[in-house]
Design a protein around this motif. Structure first.
Motif, PDB file in Angstrom:
ATOM      1  N   LYS A   9       0.858  -1.187   0.000  1.00 56.47           N
ATOM      2  CA  LYS A   9       0.000   0.000   0.000  1.00 56.47           C
ATOM      3  C   LYS A   9       0.895   1.237   0.000  1.00 56.47           C
ATOM      4  O   LYS A   9       1.796   1.363   0.835  1.00 56.47           O
ATOM      5  CB  LYS A   9      -0.867   0.004   1.245  1.00 56.47           C
ATOM      6  CG  LYS A   9      -1.784   1.212   1.307  1.00 56.47           C
ATOM      7  CD  LYS A   9      -2.647   1.146   2.550  1.00 56.47           C
ATOM      8  CE  LYS A   9      -3.577   2.355   2.615  1.00 56.47           C
ATOM      9  NZ  LYS A   9      -4.420   2.301   3.807  1.00 56.47           N
ATOM     10  N   GLU A  31       3.793  -2.897   3.501  1.00 52.28           N
ATOM     11  CA  GLU A  31       3.213  -4.156   3.066  1.00 52.28           C
ATOM     12  C   GLU A  31       1.846  -4.306   3.715  1.00 52.28           C
ATOM     13  O   GLU A  31       1.632  -3.896   4.866  1.00 52.28           O
ATOM     14  CB  GLU A  31       4.132  -5.312   3.471  1.00 52.28           C
ATOM     15  CG  GLU A  31       5.493  -5.304   2.767  1.00 52.28           C
ATOM     16  CD  GLU A  31       5.389  -5.647   1.290  1.00 52.28           C
ATOM     17  OE1 GLU A  31       4.331  -6.188   0.904  1.00 52.28           O
ATOM     18  OE2 GLU A  31       6.330  -5.354   0.536  1.00 52.28           O
ATOM     19  N   GLU A  32       0.920  -4.975   2.959  1.00 43.73           N
ATOM     20  CA  GLU A  32      -0.438  -5.127   3.472  1.00 43.73           C
ATOM     21  C   GLU A  32      -0.461  -5.924   4.783  1.00 43.73           C
ATOM     22  O   GLU A  32      -1.191  -5.633   5.712  1.00 43.73           O
ATOM     23  CB  GLU A  32      -1.303  -5.854   2.419  1.00 43.73           C
ATOM     24  CG  GLU A  32      -1.567  -5.027   1.180  1.00 43.73           C
ATOM     25  CD  GLU A  32      -2.469  -3.841   1.455  1.00 43.73           C
ATOM     26  OE1 GLU A  32      -3.120  -3.775   2.530  1.00 43.73           O
ATOM     27  OE2 GLU A  32      -2.536  -2.946   0.589  1.00 43.73           O
TER      28      GLU A  32
END
Length: 377
Positions: A2, A55-56
């Motif tokens: 993201k 990172e998600e």
């Protein structure tokens, strides 16, 4: 992954926004100062633009951590609330127990106090108590004697002589007059007027001369009363013992020298009212002339308790004197003797029981006191 762009008035402002949304694990990809967008953006102050990414799964982890922390805090708060509640309940239980214990203790104290009061009242109304009161023993002394002895209350009501004798034997001091022998060669006899000092001296002198075989010498310092010297001279002639007469305290030394061969020297002094301080001072001058001496205070058994206390107070300037009670045959109760015998047993020595010389004189002992009390029962 993201990626998101953030704007702030300065670095601190924009980094706070990044951490707040993406978490502390976010990565800064780009940073620069830019003019705000819009028609008049070029007129405004520059802002900081930051492009950050994460990172998600990092976001999920961050959210999980935040959620876990929130739950942990909730559990902690609930536990603390529960403990506080339990503490409050425990304190209430402790207070209840304290209250119950206090009630029990108060009840026990009340029961014990009531029992002690009942015991005291029973002793005060007992037969033995009344016997002692009828003999004019001080009430305070009776209470002290009965409270300090281990006697069943029921026994105090017994009226048979054997039981009474056992009880009295427990409360009469056993140390009355344990040592009657004179502890010095020179013996003074002092006391109020009219108590029978001269006759008492004759009785004791006769006993020591006739029964113990001792050489007795007499000195009369009672020149205030003409008959006193004559009376003592009669006894000295009958007993064939020497008599010296002195008219002033200083003459005592020459008289003692003349009687130096005697085993015991007995000195008759003038009767002195305990209310006349001048006469008492004259007696003190005579006594002070002799260092090594014994002194016997002669008192009538008919003396009232209140007068007896005054007499003892007057003669209290004499150390270690003993008391001879005369005229025991003229009294029906023995209060004055008993009060002193109970409180100051070492003071008591003889009692005289009549006019007969040398017979009517006795050593006072615990058994004698016991017999005196039993005669009145």
């Amino acid at each position: 992954m993201k990626v998101k762009k953030f704007y702030g008035v300065d670095n601190h402002d924009v980094i706070t926004k990044v951490k707040s949304e993406l978490g502390s694990n976010a990565v800064i990809l780009h940073q620069r100062k830019v003019k705000p967008k819009g028609i008049f953006g070029f007129l405004k102050k520059s802002v900081v633009e930051v492009v950050a990414a994460i990172e998600e799964n990092e976001i999920a982890t961050t959210m999980t951590n935040i959620t876990n922390m929130a739950k942990a805090q909730e559990i902690n708060l609930r536990e603390r609330a529960t403990l506080k509640s339990k503490d409050k309940e425990l304190q209430m239980e402790i207070n209840d127990i304290k209250s119950m214990l206090g009630t029990v203790v108060n009840q026990m104290q009340s029961i014990n106090l009531s029992k002690a009061t009942d015991d005291l009242n029973s002793k005060k109304n007992s037969y033995i108590y009344n016997v002692l009161r009828e003999n004019e023993i001080d009430e305070e002394l009776i209470n002290e004697l009965l409270n300090n002895c281990d006697i069943d209350i029921n026994d105090l009501e017994m009226k048979d002589k054997e039981t009474i004798k056992k009880i009295l034997a427990q409360i009469i001091p056993t140390t009355i007059n344990n040592n009657i022998d004179f502890n010095s060669k020179v013996i003074f006899f002092v006391g109020p007027t009219g108590v029978g000092k001269t006759t008492t001296i004759a009785k004791i002198a006769a006993n020591y001369n006739l029964e113990k075989g001792l050489n007795v010498g007499l000195i009369s310092a009672d020149t205030y009363r003409i008959a006193a010297v004559e009376q003592l001279k009669v006894y000295s002639d009958i007993l064939n013992i020497p008599l010296e007469v002195i008219y002033s305290p200083k003459e005592i030394h020459a008289a003692l020298d003349r009687l130096s061969n005697s085993d015991i020297i007995m000195i008759d002094t003038a009767g002195r009212s305990h209310k006349n301080s001048e006469h008492v001072d004259e007696l003190a001058l005579l006594l002070n002339e002799v260092k090594n001496k014994s002194v016997y205070l002669v008192i009538s058994s008919t003396t009232k308790n209140s007068d007896l206390k005054d007499i003892l107070k007057t003669y209290s300037f004499i150390d270690g004197y003993k008391i001879i009670f005369t005229k025991l045959d003229e009294v029906s109760t023995y209060g004055p003797i008993l009060n002193i015998a109970m409180r100051e047993p070492e003071y008591i020595s003889y009692v005289t029981t009549g006019q007969s010389v040398p017979d009517d004189i006795e050593v006072v002992t615990s058994n004698k006191i016991l017999d005196m009390l039993l005669k009145e029962i």
